[in-house]
Structures are given as structure tokens and as C-alpha cells.
Scaffold this motif. Structure first.
Motif, PDB file in Angstrom:
ATOM      1  N   GLU A  98      47.627  49.654  49.517  1.00  0.00           N
ATOM      2  CA  GLU A  98      48.301  49.284  50.772  1.00  0.00           C
ATOM      3  C   GLU A  98      49.116  48.008  50.576  1.00  0.00           C
ATOM      4  O   GLU A  98      48.739  47.138  49.786  1.00  0.00           O
ATOM      5  N   MET A  99      50.194  47.913  51.332  1.00  0.00           N
ATOM      6  CA  MET A  99      51.135  46.790  51.169  1.00  0.00           C
ATOM      7  C   MET A  99      50.448  45.421  51.248  1.00  0.00           C
ATOM      8  O   MET A  99      50.762  44.510  50.495  1.00  0.00           O
ATOM      9  N   ASP A 100      49.486  45.297  52.176  1.00  0.00           N
ATOM     10  CA  ASP A 100      48.790  44.015  52.353  1.00  0.00           C
ATOM     11  C   ASP A 100      47.954  43.633  51.134  1.00  0.00           C
ATOM     12  O   ASP A 100      47.634  42.464  50.936  1.00  0.00           O
ATOM     13  N   ASN A 101      47.574  44.642  50.340  1.00  0.00           N
ATOM     14  CA  ASN A 101      46.661  44.382  49.217  1.00  0.00           C
ATOM     15  C   ASN A 101      47.312  44.547  47.848  1.00  0.00           C
ATOM     16  O   ASN A 101      46.686  44.234  46.837  1.00  0.00           O
ATOM     17  N   GLY A 107      40.224  44.722  42.797  1.00  0.00           N
ATOM     18  CA  GLY A 107      39.965  45.851  43.694  1.00  0.00           C
ATOM     19  C   GLY A 107      40.538  47.192  43.262  1.00  0.00           C
ATOM     20  O   GLY A 107      40.589  48.130  44.058  1.00  0.00           O
ATOM     21  N   ARG A 108      40.946  47.321  41.985  1.00  0.00           N
ATOM     22  CA  ARG A 108      41.536  48.593  41.558  1.00  0.00           C
ATOM     23  C   ARG A 108      40.578  49.470  40.736  1.00  0.00           C
ATOM     24  O   ARG A 108      40.876  50.628  40.454  1.00  0.00           O
ATOM     25  N   GLY A 109      39.438  48.907  40.337  1.00  0.00           N
ATOM     26  CA  GLY A 109      38.510  49.636  39.467  1.00  0.00           C
ATOM     27  C   GLY A 109      37.992  50.912  40.110  1.00  0.00           C
ATOM     28  O   GLY A 109      37.970  51.969  39.464  1.00  0.00           O
TER      29      GLY A 109
ATOM     30  N   SER B  61      42.459  47.915  31.434  1.00  0.00           N
ATOM     31  CA  SER B  61      41.528  48.070  32.552  1.00  0.00           C
ATOM     32  C   SER B  61      42.132  47.477  33.817  1.00  0.00           C
ATOM     33  O   SER B  61      43.205  46.861  33.784  1.00  0.00           O
ATOM     34  N   SER B  62      41.398  47.603  34.913  1.00  0.00           N
ATOM     35  CA  SER B  62      41.873  47.015  36.180  1.00  0.00           C
ATOM     36  C   SER B  62      41.900  45.486  36.079  1.00  0.00           C
ATOM     37  O   SER B  62      42.707  44.844  36.748  1.00  0.00           O
ATOM     38  N   SER B  63      41.045  44.917  35.224  1.00  0.00           N
ATOM     39  CA  SER B  63      41.083  43.462  35.037  1.00  0.00           C
ATOM     40  C   SER B  63      42.410  43.045  34.394  1.00  0.00           C
ATOM     41  O   SER B  63      42.957  41.988  34.712  1.00  0.00           O
ATOM     42  N   ALA B  64      42.914  43.880  33.490  1.00  0.00           N
ATOM     43  CA  ALA B  64      44.209  43.582  32.862  1.00  0.00           C
ATOM     44  C   ALA B  64      45.325  43.687  33.905  1.00  0.00           C
ATOM     45  O   ALA B  64      46.274  42.894  33.888  1.00  0.00           O
ATOM     46  N   LEU B  65      45.201  44.643  34.817  1.00  0.00           N
ATOM     47  CA  LEU B  65      46.199  44.752  35.897  1.00  0.00           C
ATOM     48  C   LEU B  65      46.173  43.489  36.763  1.00  0.00           C
ATOM     49  O   LEU B  65      47.220  42.983  37.173  1.00  0.00           O
TER      50      LEU B  65
END
Lengths: 140, 117
Positions: A98-101, A107-109, B61-65
Motif C-alpha cells: 500500500e502507498m502508505d507503507n 514488513g515484506r517477509g 531477502s526482504s531485509s535486503a529490500l
């Protein structure tokens, strides 16, 4: 020739020890000739789940442990990871798309794990994850 | 040219090409080292054009992102530009899933990216 690999291991909150278990699971999957895209997915999801357990669950506390159980055969890789933290509620995790995040660094894991696994479930407390990746089967 | 254990920075005209040398950018310690090196470079070179080349990278990984997002913010604050190139299709999928392909300017080839600054 092994028909399956199964193990139950407890490790401290330590990335190096987590990496050893990760390698064992990946080698088991390679033993059954899982395709490259499955190996990629399993590696990514293990990395995300173990990082979450060690960093967010156990807060890098050396006294807290991570329990890992895995089963690998020619059809599926099944992994359970339980930390000793307080857990979390999935609905409390904001959608990082979402744009706000979108410019938040964390928070992508969970989003990635949902995208690459055939099954992903959390226990009631929110400190344990159950993951399944079927061999050569697309995620619906 | 700057050469470290995890990154190599090569100046090409007015662009600093940062070659990421690790096949895997998963490990928290490696991510922290790369972050420190890149942040130090940006502090010493404000308003720099930086192109991150991912041609050697096979896993992240997401940490790299998260590291890329923090770096992008930091570079923007110094009025610099960050662009990415040579990302393997399997890794590009991660950017698409997370919609970070809309946040970062990503080029297939380094030559194409260099002319875009």
C-alpha cells in the motif's frame, strides 16, 4: 537411497546455526531433484521465517531458542518453526504494497512467503509458522 | 575504484556503479556491512548518481529490500539518484511481488541505465 529426510532441532537465536539447518533442508530438496525455482523459493522462505523467529520473535535473545521440524520427500518440503517470543497477529501486519507503507523498510517477509509457498499457516499464539512447498507445483 | 569485501565501486563518467559482489544478500551481517559501506560512500559523496548492479546476485531477502529502501531515502535526502540494473528474472519477481519495481528505477542492462542519469 533415502526416501525422506526428517529432523527436529532446537537452535539458539543465532543466524549461523539457522544457516546450517537451512542448508540441510536445501540439500535434502536437492537430493530429490526439486527444480531451481523451488529451491529458490524454499531458500527465500526459510531465510524469512528464521530471521523473523530470531530477530522479531526472540529479539536476538541468546537464552531463547528456535524449534525447527522438517520433513522432505520427493513430493513436498514441510517445515515448522517455533520461536519463544510473544507471537503476533497476522492481521496486525500492514500490507507493504500500500502507498502508505511502500517506503517502509520492513514488513515484506510474510508477503514473500505467501507468494512462494503452497501452504503457510501460523499457530494461535502467532509464534509458530507451518510452511509447505510442493515439488514443481505453482502457488495458487 | 573502491573495492571492499561485498561491493566494488567504479566511476563511469558522472555515475558511480556499485557492483554487488555477493551471490546471496540474505545474511543480516552481510546486509549490515553493505549498508555501512554504501551509507559511508553517500556521506562522502553527496548528490551522487549511484547505479547498483545486481548481475552477480542470485538471492536476496526482504531485509535486503529494506536496505535498498533506506539507501534510496538517504540518497534522495542528499539530492542524489539511485537506480538499479542487471537484476535476474527470479529476483525481479521479488520486486514485482512487493511492488518495489514502482519505487525503484530498474534497467535490464547497465549501458541503458548509465545513459538514463
Amino acid at each position: 537411497m533415502a526416501t525422506n529426510f526428517f529432523a527436529e532441532i532446537q537452535i539458539p537465536s543465532d543466524y549461523q546455526q539457522a544457516k546450517k539447518v537451512e542448508d540441510d533442508i536445501l540439500h535434502a530438496a536437492m537430493h530429490f531433484d526439486y527444480p531451481d525455482q523451488d529451491i529458490f523459493a524454499i531458500r527465500l522462505c526459510l531465510e524469512e521465517a528464521l530471521t523473523n523467529a530470531i530477530r522479531h520473535g526472540n529479539g536476538m535473545d541468546d537464552n531463547k531458542k528456535v524449534d525447527i521440524r522438517y520433513y522432505v520427500d520427493s513430493k513436498r518440503v514441510e517445515i515448522d518453526i517455533i520461536d519463544q517470543g510473544n507471537g503476533f497477529k497476522l492481521e496486525d501486519v500492514p500490507d507493504p504494497r500500500e502507498m502508505d507503507n511502500i517506503d517502509q523498510p520492513n514488513g515484506r517477509g510474510i508477503l514473500l512467503m505467501k507468494s512462494y509457498l503452497n501452504v503457510i499457516e501460523y499457530n494461535k499464539k502467532g509464534n509458530g509458522i507451518h510452511m509447505v512447498k510442493y515439488k514443481d507445483k505453482a502457488v495458487e | 575504484m573502491i573495492h571492499g569485501p561485498n561491493i566494488e565501486i567504479v566511476r563511469q563518467n558522472d555515475v558511480n556503479v556499485v557492483n554487488l559482489l555477493n551471490e546471496e544478500i540474505l545474511d543480516e551481517a552481510i546486509i549490515a556491512e553493505i549498508t555501512d559501506s554504501l551509507f559511508a560512500f553517500v556521506v562522502e559523496n553527496p548528490a551522487a548518481n549511484i547505479l547498483l548492479n545486481f548481475s552477480k546476485v542470485k538471492h536476496l531477502s526482504s531485509s535486503a529490500l529494506g536496505m535498498l529502501i533506506r539507501l534510496n531515502k538517504h540518497i534522495s535526502e542528499t539530492k542524489g539518484n539511485l537506480k538499479l540494473c542487471s537484476i535476474a528474472p527470479s529476483l525481479l519477481e521479488i520486486f514485482v511481488i512487493t511492488r518495489l519495481n514502482n519505487v525503484f528505477e530498474i534497467y535490464e542492462q547497465q549501458t541503458e541505465a548509465l545513459t538514463s542519469f
